[in-house]
Design a protein around this motif. Structure first.
Motif, PDB file in Angstrom:
ATOM      1  N   LEU A   1      -2.459   1.993   8.437  1.00 46.71           N
ATOM      2  CA  LEU A   1      -1.769   0.935   8.208  1.00 46.71           C
ATOM      3  C   LEU A   1      -1.863   0.555   6.421  1.00 46.71           C
ATOM      4  N   SER A   2      -0.918  -0.292   6.051  1.00 53.13           N
ATOM      5  CA  SER A   2      -0.911  -0.670   4.711  1.00 53.13           C
ATOM      6  C   SER A   2      -2.189  -1.664   4.551  1.00 53.13           C
ATOM      7  N   ARG A   3      -2.236  -2.120   3.379  1.00 52.02           N
ATOM      8  CA  ARG A   3      -3.715  -2.739   3.028  1.00 52.02           C
ATOM      9  C   ARG A   3      -3.371  -4.305   3.149  1.00 52.02           C
ATOM     10  N   PHE A   4      -3.887  -4.937   4.063  1.00 51.60           N
ATOM     11  CA  PHE A   4      -3.545  -6.384   4.240  1.00 51.60           C
ATOM     12  C   PHE A   4      -4.682  -6.961   4.923  1.00 51.60           C
ATOM     13  N   ASP A   5      -4.702  -8.366   4.639  1.00 53.55           N
ATOM     14  CA  ASP A   5      -5.674  -9.078   5.361  1.00 53.55           C
ATOM     15  C   ASP A   5      -4.926  -9.785   6.600  1.00 53.55           C
ATOM     16  N   TYR A   6      -5.853 -10.401   7.248  1.00 56.37           N
ATOM     17  CA  TYR A   6      -5.456 -11.001   8.778  1.00 56.37           C
ATOM     18  C   TYR A   6      -5.921 -12.507   8.692  1.00 56.37           C
TER      19      TYR A   6
ATOM     20  N   MET B   1       4.920  -3.302   3.595  1.00 58.89           N
ATOM     21  CA  MET B   1       3.575  -3.331   3.038  1.00 58.89           C
ATOM     22  C   MET B   1       3.334  -4.783   2.627  1.00 58.89           C
TER      23      MET B   1
ATOM     24  N   ASP C   1      -1.015 -14.277  12.247  1.00 56.75           N
ATOM     25  CA  ASP C   1      -0.749 -14.060  13.488  1.00 56.75           C
ATOM     26  C   ASP C   1      -0.647 -15.522  14.082  1.00 56.75           C
TER      27      ASP C   1
ATOM     28  N   ARG D   1      -1.805   3.850  -1.067  1.00 59.11           N
ATOM     29  CA  ARG D   1      -3.253   4.041  -1.224  1.00 59.11           C
ATOM     30  C   ARG D   1      -3.265   5.579  -1.828  1.00 59.11           C
TER      31      ARG D   1
ATOM     32  N   SER E   1      -9.125  -0.191   4.675  1.00 56.50           N
ATOM     33  CA  SER E   1      -8.571  -0.728   3.527  1.00 56.50           C
ATOM     34  C   SER E   1      -9.462  -1.255   2.486  1.00 56.50           C
TER      35      SER E   1
ATOM     36  N   LEU F   1     -10.921  -4.112   2.599  1.00 57.83           N
ATOM     37  CA  LEU F   1     -10.924  -5.692   2.448  1.00 57.83           C
ATOM     38  C   LEU F   1     -12.076  -6.122   3.475  1.00 57.83           C
TER      39      LEU F   1
ATOM     40  N   PRO G   1      -9.460  -5.238   8.678  1.00 50.37           N
ATOM     41  CA  PRO G   1      -8.166  -6.023   9.216  1.00 50.37           C
ATOM     42  C   PRO G   1      -6.997  -5.151   9.685  1.00 50.37           C
TER      43      PRO G   1
END
Lengths: 283, 179
Positions: free
Chosen positions: A2-7, A45, A51, B4, B17, B19, B39
């Motif tokens: 999955l693309s780079r994300f924070d949650y 992205m 959430d 990426r 990731s 992160l 994440p």
């Protein structure tokens, strides 16, 4: 993958709205059944995933006499289908909820996600249109409601702004339970609809007919509703409505169906829906 | 497209990731799990890569095939459609959690007795969908069994023996409870 994300998973609506206002590039996650596919394909992205499942307002699923039914944004489709009030008062919605995708998907997918994704074929949009549902939208400026027929603006487009959160959808209290949802799909129990039809006869004997997957947005056939007004529901009227509906839509051809077949089956489903209303005691 | 790895390449494998990791506390097959996860990791990746539960299969990765089906808080879900961090506080059962010590559950045994598997790739997902069905409806009709596994694709055995196995297991479990 999955693309780079924070949650982030805020516990209150205020927190979530503040986060959304401050962080551009945030996508909202409830059931995630559309979002996860987009992420996997890198079609979306986002930098942040918000959430909303812990927000108490989105967990509401209740019915109050006079006020009607409220379905929060975190309520999954199986919860909608299984609620006694949905089955008794809003049968078209329960039938559509039972027809959406597979059982596993229905355990995650939410009703609000289904409309926010704004697919022309969204199964739950038709029933919401015939029940004149309202979408409850919040942002850091305040809260407002949007009528469902003003909510969709195009294919995958809605009136929502990036700072908005849909808290839930409300359906007005209804007297009669005369409503039906029919869907044509290639596989029963696990497919997107080729055509969906929701039809309702109100207590005032007015027709409400909505269709999905026949136009860029889910639509109400308001012109035909006017023509049907005050005419007694007979097998002949159902047949006429079927022909009229097929004539009044302009569907497209895609991977699931040709435009010709869509037009034909739309007519069949409208006729069948009105016939079922007739059989259920409509006049 | 992949940000990426450059625009030309499609990402199909899990990539960290980078992160900050998020803490995750849950129960998997009745055992407590405390971990820090990326994440963007899916629950499917977490179960396979971190917990080495290889019974959870990745098929389509998009919620179509049902090979990754697990039971999360009592509900059958596609683990490819859930972020690992969403499982905070959840109770998860995978196919590894179905068999009692040193044996097979009635449901698993009935899959074998009915030859309800060939290559076996869809089997863990089928078993979990069937388990979830029998948990909520111990006496399903054939139509209900079909509906329950509509989200699980099998491309070699066919569905007839699978449905027979589920209905047979329902009957045997009922008898076992009566004893």
């Amino acid at each position: 993958m999955l693309s780079r994300f924070d949650y982030v998973k805020p516990q209150t609506l205020e927190e979530a709205l503040a986060y959304l206002a401050e962080n551009a590039g945030t996508k909202i996650l409830a059931g995630g059944t559309d979002l996860m596919v987009m992420l996997r394909r890198n079609a979306q992205m986002p930098e942040h995933i918000l959430d909303i499942k812990s927000i108490p307002e989105t967990r509401r699923l209740d019915y109050k006499p006079q006020e009607g039914l409220f379905i929060g944004a975190s309520i999954n489709v199986n919860e909608v289908a299984g609620a006694a009030m949905t089955r008794e008062k809003y049968p078209a919605l329960a039938q559509a909820a039972n027809a959406l995708a597979s059982y596993q998907i229905r355990n995650r997918a939410t009703l609000v996600g289904n409309i926010c994704n704004a697919s022309p074929g969204a199964d739950l949009s038709g029933p919401l249109l015939v029940y004149d549902a309202k979408v409850h939208v919040a942002n850091s400026q305040g809260q407002q409601t949007v009528a469902i027929h003003e909510f969709f603006t195009g294919v995958k487009k809605t009136v929502l702004q990036p700072v908005d959160i849909v808290i839930g959808v409300s359906l007005p209290d209804v007297d009669a339970a005369d409503a039906v949802f029919l869907k044509q799909a290639r596989i029963r129990g696990h497919d997107l609809g080729i055509v969906g039809v929701a039809a309702r006869l109100t207590a005032a004997k007015e027709f409400r007919i909505a269709m999905s997957a026949v136009a860029p947005t889910p639509i109400r056939l308001t012109r035909m509703e006017e023509q049907l007004k005050d005419r007694p529901l007979t097998p002949e009227l159902a047949a006429w409505a079927g022909e009229e509906a097929a004539k009044s839509i302009r569907p497209i051809s895609d991977v699931r169906s040709s435009a010709e077949y869509r037009r034909h089956i739309a007519g069949v489903l409208v006729k069948r829906a009105l016939s079922q209303l007739l059989a259920a005691g409509g006049i | 497209m992949c940000e990426r790895y450059g625009a030309a390449k499609t990402c199909f494998t899990y990539i960290d990731s980078g992160l900050p990791r998020i803490s995750l506390h849950c129960r998997v097959n009745s055992e407590a799990v405390n971990a820090f996860v990326d994440p963007s990791m899916t629950l499917l990746s977490f179960l396979r890569k971190e917990l080495k539960l290889f019974g959870v299969k990745e098929g389509c990765g998009e919620g179509e095939c049902g090979a990754c089906t697990i039971i999360m808080n009592g509900l059958a879900v596609n683990s490819c459609m859930v972020l690992a961090v969403e499982a905070e506080g959840a109770a998860i059962t995978t196919v590894e959690g179905l068999s009692p010590d040193g044996g097979l559950s009635i449901l698993q045994q009935e899959f074998m007795n009915h030859d309800a598997l060939q290559c076996g790739f869809c089997t863990p997902g089928m078993l979990m969908s069937a388990r979830a069905l029998l948990n909520r409806n111990p006496d399903p009709t054939e139509a209900e069994a079909k509906e329950a596994i509509a989200g699980n694709f099998c491309r070699c055995t066919g569905y007839v023996p699978i449905i027979a196995a589920i209905l047979s297991a329902a009957k045997l479990e009922k008898e076992a409870r009566a004893k």
